[in-house]
Design a protein around this motif. Structure first.
Motif, mmCIF file in Angstrom:
data_model
loop_
_atom_site.group_PDB
_atom_site.id
_atom_site.type_symbol
_atom_site.label_atom_id
_atom_site.label_comp_id
_atom_site.label_asym_id
_atom_site.label_seq_id
_atom_site.Cartn_x
_atom_site.Cartn_y
_atom_site.Cartn_z
ATOM 1 N N MET A 189 18.090 -11.214 14.710
ATOM 2 C CA MET A 189 17.311 -10.599 15.783
ATOM 3 C C MET A 189 15.980 -11.349 15.866
ATOM 4 O O MET A 189 15.414 -11.730 14.836
ATOM 5 N N TYR A 190 15.487 -11.539 17.085
ATOM 6 C CA TYR A 190 14.369 -12.450 17.307
ATOM 7 C C TYR A 190 13.101 -11.689 17.678
ATOM 8 O O TYR A 190 13.108 -10.818 18.556
ATOM 9 N N ASP A 191 12.024 -12.030 17.006
ATOM 10 C CA ASP A 191 10.729 -11.393 17.213
ATOM 11 C C ASP A 191 10.277 -11.542 18.666
ATOM 12 O O ASP A 191 10.381 -12.615 19.258
ATOM 13 N N ALA A 192 9.771 -10.448 19.226
ATOM 14 C CA ALA A 192 9.207 -10.463 20.581
ATOM 15 C C ALA A 192 7.699 -10.277 20.470
ATOM 16 O O ALA A 192 7.220 -9.211 20.057
ATOM 17 N N GLU A 193 6.966 -11.299 20.815
ATOM 18 C CA GLU A 193 5.502 -11.193 20.778
ATOM 19 C C GLU A 193 5.026 -10.226 21.856
ATOM 20 O O GLU A 193 5.617 -10.118 22.933
ATOM 21 N N HIS A 194 3.939 -9.518 21.557
ATOM 22 C CA HIS A 194 3.422 -8.520 22.497
ATOM 23 C C HIS A 194 1.918 -8.415 22.316
ATOM 24 O O HIS A 194 1.323 -9.056 21.434
ATOM 25 N N VAL A 244 22.352 -22.283 30.620
ATOM 26 C CA VAL A 244 22.594 -23.180 31.747
ATOM 27 C C VAL A 244 21.276 -23.755 32.268
ATOM 28 O O VAL A 244 20.194 -23.200 32.028
ATOM 29 N N ASP A 245 21.386 -24.879 32.968
ATOM 30 C CA ASP A 245 20.237 -25.541 33.592
ATOM 31 C C ASP A 245 19.130 -25.826 32.588
ATOM 32 O O ASP A 245 17.933 -25.624 32.870
ATOM 33 N N ASP A 303 14.759 -4.416 27.768
ATOM 34 C CA ASP A 303 14.989 -5.750 27.213
ATOM 35 C C ASP A 303 14.253 -5.951 25.892
ATOM 36 O O ASP A 303 14.178 -7.060 25.378
ATOM 37 N N ILE A 304 13.718 -4.856 25.337
ATOM 38 C CA ILE A 304 13.017 -4.881 24.059
ATOM 39 C C ILE A 304 13.570 -3.796 23.154
ATOM 40 O O ILE A 304 13.921 -2.699 23.604
ATOM 41 N N LEU A 305 13.657 -4.102 21.862
ATOM 42 C CA LEU A 305 13.978 -3.124 20.823
ATOM 43 C C LEU A 305 12.757 -2.977 19.931
ATOM 44 O O LEU A 305 12.072 -3.969 19.647
ATOM 45 N N GLN A 328 16.072 -11.651 29.296
ATOM 46 C CA GLN A 328 16.268 -12.827 30.146
ATOM 47 C C GLN A 328 16.247 -14.111 29.328
ATOM 48 O O GLN A 328 16.688 -15.159 29.796
ATOM 49 N N PHE A 329 15.761 -14.027 28.095
ATOM 50 C CA PHE A 329 15.664 -15.209 27.233
ATOM 51 C C PHE A 329 16.958 -15.344 26.428
ATOM 52 O O PHE A 329 17.147 -14.674 25.405
ATOM 53 N N PHE A 330 17.825 -16.211 26.894
ATOM 54 C CA PHE A 330 19.174 -16.322 26.345
ATOM 55 C C PHE A 330 19.170 -16.542 24.839
ATOM 56 O O PHE A 330 19.942 -15.912 24.100
#
Length: 617
Positions: A89-94, A589-590, A35-37, A348-350
């Motif tokens: 494309m969205y930055d993924a903090e780590h 959703v939700d 789920d990470i690039l 999982q983060f839409f």
């Protein structure tokens, strides 16, 4: 609707980084289901007899441009030149280090690749393809400039024999060619299918000239339909180049014995490469600089997407997706850039999944309830008023059969409740070709919608009607238009508004396409006795209004204000006020979202205080 998102269909991270032992590289590791690039460079982690090590990680990501083209055919998105496509494309903090002051390079990938089933981004233990050395199982990455070639050494017509020669393309398909008499050279451009036996006619060929022989061989080879190689001339000889790059093109050719000095050589020179194969030319190269390192990636890739839609048969490209990596200078630098991560398509983060976002301005400014007399107080462009015809048949917008997508004429009449008298003379401008013309030339906007633009200068006539026609056939008569006047003020006017979404619902489904209606009025509006008695509330049209959607839980901008040159979140307006259309599948959703607005007032964007909440289920 002026924004649409297309989600990735496959993605992967490929690397030649060392495993934890620092003795073996993870070149066969696949991370297609992660789920990470990730993209990085690591310098000098290992020292050996060959020098200090360099480790790289690159990103592969592909989108379905067939669906984009289908949406264009269906009228969902505009024609080429009227829409922009952005790779986001969205930055993924780590918890690891993040580099700063670097540049990422985005280029098209030049060959097909598999996503793979791997997950391990630490030890690279999931061996599958694609990976750093292979595009798919058993298929290495091909050096795009390393295409195998075979030379054919020709002879003059008089020395040709009845023998044949065979060329084999990168896919292993062999085509046999043979020189024959009794067939004119004019037949050498006749199409043929690869894998067959093909005659090369020599009747009519110039004698005593090996170059003439080469010309006919080239014409015959290149006449093939979907042939796997291309022939060109070099001196008096023929150079055949494989269309597919890489060592897969290094094939053995054949020829009959006894052909004398006529020689067909094998295909050689095809080369492979590691780290992916890319179309490395300026028009398809995009870059973005990262200062802090935590920025999202957002680049305008419109030209490339349009060429993917065209395809190679229409002077475009095959779509094999994007490669995202550090620039060559950053990858070879004597310092490390470790590590930049993005969310992958399986996140999982839409709202963090990578997308191609189509943006265009679809705002329609229908001045039917906001119509003004021409005035010297405003620029000439603001004196042009726009009117629209919406041809709704059984609830569906439908083109007028006799008009289709062509032009339509509009004439203006005076009257109180219906048009009366003769057509009014109109000044030149917009769809009016010359002063005192009686007709405005309108145009097709989209399915079932037509528009016209003109200036109105008859101050003595304050109620007018628009009649849409084509010659003697009248199609539509618009409702009465009240002509207003531009007036200057004796004080510095404070433009503040009250805003309300009049048709907001508490919940929506992701399957819906929704039209949001916005009512606006000036904040200190004082209604007249007539207004109070009238059941229709007056609305103040804001000429440039923009929408934004945020997620309530964390104030995330799901759809930011689309101002600037594209104006892709600008609202339309008609006789009922302002509105915009939106596909709700851009929301998760939700989740509860908030809609807000910004108005362009006196050259500045002013965010409005009202917020409108709803839930997507």
């Amino acid at each position: 609707m002026a924004i649409k998102r297309y989600y990735a269909t496959k993605d992967n991270t490929i690397t030649n980084a060392f495993k934890s032992s620092l003795s073996r590289r993870g070149v066969s590791g696949n991370m297609g289901q992660s789920d990470i690039l990730e993209t990085f460079s690591i310098y000098a982690q290992v020292s050996s007899s060959t020098g200090l090590s360099s480790e790289l990680s690159r990103i592969l990501i592909e989108f379905d441009t067939v669906s984009i083209n289908s949406d264009r055919t269906a009228g969902v998105i505009p024609a080429s030149g009227s829409v922009n496509f952005f790779l986001k494309m969205y930055d993924a903090e780590h918890t690891q280090t993040t580099p700063k002051d670097y540049t990422l390079l985005v280029q098209p990938i030049s060959q097909s690749w598999n996503e793979g089933l791997g997950l391990d981004m630490e030890e690279y233990s999931d061996e599958d393809a694609s990976n750093y050395i292979s595009a798919s199982s058993g298929v290495p990455w091909a050096e795009n400039s390393g295409r195998a070639t075979a030379s054919i050494e020709t002879v003059v017509k008089e020395l040709l024999t009845a023998g044949t020669f065979t060329l084999t393309d990168a896919a292993g398909t062999s085509t046999t060619y043979g020189f024959v008499t009794g067939v004119n050279v004019s037949a050498n451009t006749t199409a043929y299918t690869p894998g067959t036996t093909v005659n090369i006619g020599i009747d009519g060929m110039a004698g005593g000239d090996a170059g003439a022989t080469a010309d006919q061989i080239i014409a015959r080879i290149n006449a093939g339909t979907n042939i796997g190689f291309t022939a060109s001339k070099t001196g008096n000889n023929v150079l055949v180049t494989q269309n597919t790059a890489g060592t897969v093109g290094n094939k053995t050719n054949a020829q009959d014995s006894g052909m004398g000095s006529f020689v067909v050589n094998n295909f050689t020179g095809g080369a492979n490469v590691q780290g992916g194969s890319y179309v490395d030319i300026p028009e398809y190269t995009f870059t973005q600089s990262f200062d802090t390192g935590f920025e999202n990636l957002e680049v305008d890739v419109s030209h490339l997407v349009e060429d993917w839609i065209k395809g190679p048969s229409n002077n475009g490209l095959n779509n094999f997706g994007f490669g995202v990596r550090l620039t060559g200078s950053d990858e070879t630098a004597t310092n490390s850039f470790y590590t930049k991560m993005f969310f992958a398509r399986g996140s999982q983060f839409f709202h963090k999944r990578p997308v191609i976002e189509a943006r265009w301005d679809d705002s329609k400014k229908d001045n039917r309830s906001d119509f003004f007399l021409s005035s010297s107080l405003v620029p000439a462009s603001d004196n042009l008023m726009n009117l629209y015809l919406y041809n709704v048949v059984r609830g569906q917008l439908t083109d007028i059969p006799a008009i289709g997508t062509g032009s339509i004429l509009v004439s203006i009449y005076s009257g109180s409740t219906t048009p009366t008298g003769a057509k009014l003379f109109l000044p030149e401008g917009g769809g009016v070709a010359a002063d005192d013309d009686l007709n405005i030339t309108g145009s097709h906007v989209e399915t079932g919608i037509y528009s016209c633009s003109f200036a109105y200068a008859s101050s003595s006539i304050t109620t007018i009607f628009d009649v849409w026609h084509s010659g003697s056939v009248e199609y539509h008569t618009g409702s009465a238009i009240k002509v207003q006047t531009f007036n200057s003020q004796n004080y510095n006017f404070d433009q503040r508004y009250v805003s309300k979404v009049t048709n907001l619902r508490p919940t929506y489904s992701r399957d819906e396409k929704v039209r949001f209606r916005l009512y606006t009025r000036q904040k200190d509006w004082s209604p007249t006795i007539y207004t109070v008695a009238n059941n229709k509330i007056e609305t103040s049209i804001v000429d440039n209004a923009y929408y934004r959607f945020t997620r309530v839980s964390d104030d995330l901008d799901v759809i930011p204000f689309g101002t600037g040159s594209l104006n892709h979140t600008r609202l339309s307006y008609d006789a009922s006020g302002s509105y915009f259309d939106l596909e709700m599948n851009m929301f998760d959703v939700d989740t509860v979202y908030e809609l807000s607005f910004s108005y362009l007032i006196n050259g500045s964007y002013v965010n409005q205080p009202e917020r409108f909440r709803f839930r997507v289920e």
